[in-house]
Motif scaffolding. Structure first.
Motif, short mmCIF file in Angstrom:
data_model
loop_
_atom_site.label_atom_id
_atom_site.label_comp_id
_atom_site.label_asym_id
_atom_site.label_seq_id
_atom_site.Cartn_x
_atom_site.Cartn_y
_atom_site.Cartn_z
N SER A 51 -2.09 -1.32 0.95
CA SER A 51 -1.40 -1.83 1.83
C SER A 51 -1.37 -0.70 2.88
N LYS A 74 3.67 -4.64 8.11
CA LYS A 74 3.10 -4.41 7.07
C LYS A 74 2.07 -5.04 6.53
N THR A 79 -0.23 -6.18 3.01
CA THR A 79 -0.47 -5.84 1.55
C THR A 79 -1.29 -6.94 1.04
#
Length: 155
Positions: free
Chosen positions: A71, A84, A86
């Motif tokens: 990530s 973010k 991931t």
């Protein structure tokens, strides 16, 4: 009845501490001091050679062996609006990238793709977010300096 200055109390406390200091217990590790002295003596005895040591070349960022869990986080001043990305492995063995904004948002899923493609996708998304953030930051800084310039009547 006269009032007593609080400074007088503080000074009296400091004076009493200085008059009757508590004993200080100092513990020294003589074994560690001896080891350091021995290392320094050995270092002085070494002969300096003209040859340059060979350093094994290593990448700055270690290779990620398994993409699952890889990530990266985008730039930004607040966690609530920070991106973010991931990588997650699906039940089918393929990899999917979950993109979230903040901590409580539902992820936008991209995939399926190979592990290498998922890692490249995450890296590319982070690079693009960094570029956009820096562009926005420089644009805001430019506008604020222009506003200061106009406010001073120099425009």
């Amino acid at each position: 009845m006269s009032e007593i200055d609080p400074t007088d109390h503080a000074l009296a406390t400091i004076a009493s501490i200085l008059e009757h200091p508590e004993p200080v217990l100092v513990v020294r590790d003589t074994a560690a001091e001896t080891a350091v002295a021995d290392e320094q003596a050995m270092a002085q005895e070494q002969v300096v050679t003209d040859e340059h040591p060979v350093v094994e070349e290593q990448p700055l960022v270690p290779e990620h062996t398994d993409a699952d869990g890889y990530s990266k986080v985008g730039p930004g001043p607040m966690v609530a609006i920070r991106l973010k990305w991931t990588v997650h492995r699906g039940d089918d063995g393929q990899y999917y990238v979950h993109e979230t904004i903040g901590e409580q948002s539902a992820p936008v899923v991209s995939g399926p793709m190979t592990s290498e493609a998922a890692v490249r996708f995450v890296d590319a998304q982070q690079d693009e977010a960094n570029k956009r953030f820096e562009l926005l930051r420089s644009e805001i800084a430019g506008r604020s300096s222009l506003a200061d310039y106009e406010r001073k009547g120099e425009a």
